[in-house]
Design an enzyme around this catalytic site. Sequence first.
Site, PDB file in Angstrom:
ATOM      1  N   VAL A 109       0.894  -1.003  -0.296  1.00  0.00           N
ATOM      2  CA  VAL A 109       0.405   0.058  -0.488  1.00  0.00           C
ATOM      3  C   VAL A 109       1.155   1.433  -0.190  1.00  0.00           C
ATOM      4  CG1 VAL A 109      -2.170  -0.987   0.910  1.00  0.00           C
ATOM      5  CG2 VAL A 109      -0.099   0.171   2.829  1.00  0.00           C
ATOM      6  N   CYS A 110       0.658   2.633  -0.668  1.00  0.00           N
ATOM      7  CA  CYS A 110       1.507   2.926  -1.180  1.00  0.00           C
ATOM      8  C   CYS A 110       0.657   4.690  -1.351  1.00  0.00           C
ATOM      9  CB  CYS A 110       2.290   3.646  -2.309  1.00  0.00           C
ATOM     10  SG  CYS A 110       2.792   1.626  -2.730  1.00  0.00           S
ATOM     11  N   THR A 111       1.389   5.727  -1.392  1.00  0.00           N
ATOM     12  CA  THR A 111       1.185   7.084  -1.128  1.00  0.00           C
ATOM     13  C   THR A 111       2.380   7.567  -2.597  1.00  0.00           C
ATOM     14  OG1 THR A 111       0.391   7.814   0.444  1.00  0.00           O
ATOM     15  CG2 THR A 111       0.583   9.057  -1.333  1.00  0.00           C
ATOM     16  N   ARG A 120      -5.596   9.085   2.866  1.00  0.00           N
ATOM     17  CA  ARG A 120      -3.906   8.982   3.064  1.00  0.00           C
ATOM     18  C   ARG A 120      -4.193  10.626   1.685  1.00  0.00           C
ATOM     19  NH1 ARG A 120      -1.369   4.708   1.285  1.00  0.00           N
ATOM     20  NH2 ARG A 120      -3.475   3.754   1.358  1.00  0.00           N
TER      21      ARG A 120
END
Length: 395
Positions: free
Chosen positions: A142-144, A333
């Site tokens: 999971v990331c931005t 986020r």
Amino acid sequence: MPGAGKPLCCILAFCLLWPLCFSSPAWGEDCRSKTYPPAGPTFKGTVPTYIINLDLPPSRRWDKLMSEKKTELKTVIHSIKDLANAFIPSGKVIEIVDTKLVWLISTLPYPFNEELKGIANASGIPPGEILLFNIFYEIFTVCTSIVAEDKTGKLYHARNLDFGLFLGWNVKNSSWIITQELKPLVVTLDFQRNNKTVFKSTNFAGYVGIVSGIKPGIFTLTMNERFSLDGGYIGIFEWILGRRDGMWMGFLTRTALENSTSYQEAKDQLVKTRLLAPAYFILGGNKTGEGCVITRSRLATLDIWDLDANGGTWYVVETNYDRWQAPLVLDDRRTPAMKCMNQTKQENISLSTIYDVLSTKPILNKLTVCTTLMEVSEGRSESYLRECIGSCSPW
Ligand SMILES: *[C@@H]1O[C@H](CO)[C@@H](O)[C@H](O)[C@H]1NC(C)=O
Ligand SMILES: *[C@@H]1O[C@H](CO)[C@@H](O)[C@H](O)[C@H]1NC(C)=O
Ligand SMILES: *[C@@H]1O[C@H](CO)[C@@H](O)[C@H](O)[C@H]1NC(C)=O
Ligand SMILES: *[C@@H]1O[C@H](CO)[C@@H](O)[C@H](O)[C@H]1NC(C)=O
Ligand SMILES: *[C@@H]1O[C@H](CO)[C@@H](O)[C@H](O)[C@H]1NC(C)=O
Ligand SMILES: *[C@@H]1O[C@H](CO)[C@@H](O)[C@H](O)[C@H]1NC(C)=O
Ligand SMILES: *[C@@H]1O[C@H](CO)[C@@H](O)[C@H](O)[C@H]1NC(C)=O
């Protein structure tokens, strides 16, 4: 070890109810500023660089890296095995991985099949477990990611890599076990042909796909997990059962970085190739307007969100949600990232101000392993290990 030795339902219940244990659900903070160059408690170190020589046969490319990182890799794989045994306590899972999964490696496309065998040989870790480890990355990231264009048309691409969700919470010091154990495995890889850089990536040693990479002067690429009912599990089962026309996502990104020669060619490849699992591809080019988020299902491209600085879209942000849908309330986020990008303004965007955005909670959270900053025209790429201390969102 928490997580390990407990049945599945307890782990899941614990993870889902965890946020309720806090009196305040707000892990956010004001947008950070002046955090670059990286220093202080959220910065845990720089990332070493290794050359991967593409002129070597695939089975020998990873020898040097593995000779230096095999101990750390064994630690992570050991934890993954503990977890698997906690889910299905008979020890059968690992037996299956070690004896039955091995042949699957041969079904993978060249050069990945050969590379995985080489990594197993060089590290002394059974090939089935190396394969399991590679599959894990495809599922638990999971990331931005952010691509932004400044007033002069220069493109920046940056991301936080968040990894280890649901993989065992360490109650003693409030951290995710695998997230911690992965930090020593983070490396910058400089893939070369004829002693010249073809592309660079930020990787976990032992993984042959790519989640963040730069082809200097040409394009930058990151990949984020897309959760969907039509999820990765189906594609992986189909692969095991013999239907093998979908591409593993990390192999597609690697192929694009290794062999595509332009932004447009990479984009076409990412848009059109049939996949094993849904994903987001975030692509940046070297010219104004060259930046997009590609939302993929296994079979189709659902959406392409292009940069359009003249039209007001001077950046795109992708976390793990479709842009036309609200993120989960507990895992937003995107809104804070956009808020901080808006506050920064296009006039003042740079790698250092993007690092500020990625250093703001909850964009920085307990799962964050590292931050990667890329600037394509100068071929600049920097990675920093991260730690979210104190009261942080667990994801
Ligand atoms: C631009 O960002 C830098 C670094 O965060 C900050 O010091 C400066 O005040 C900002 N300038 C403007 C015009 O916002
Ligand atoms: C396996 O590794 C050894 C050295 O550790 C090397 O001599 C051998 O050639 C390797 N085998 C293959 C198939 O790569
Ligand atoms: C938590 O403890 C583990 C194992 O004892 C250690 O590896 C890790 O670095 C610690 N994490 C933090 C945030 O202190
Ligand atoms: C790359 O460099 C090494 C030493 O620096 C040299 O031995 C080798 O021949 C070079 N390889 C190629 C393909 O140019
Ligand atoms: C990338 O962009 C820079 C700045 O516009 C330019 O100087 C450079 O030639 C471009 N690189 C390539 C490979 O097109
Ligand atoms: C890139 O192309 C070369 C030459 O066709 C091929 O040998 C190589 O396997 C390709 N790389 C990937 C990752 O598919
Ligand atoms: C950021 O700015 C864009 C464009 O003006 C706007 O659509 C968006 O709602 C803003 N987002 C936040 C979180 O401030």
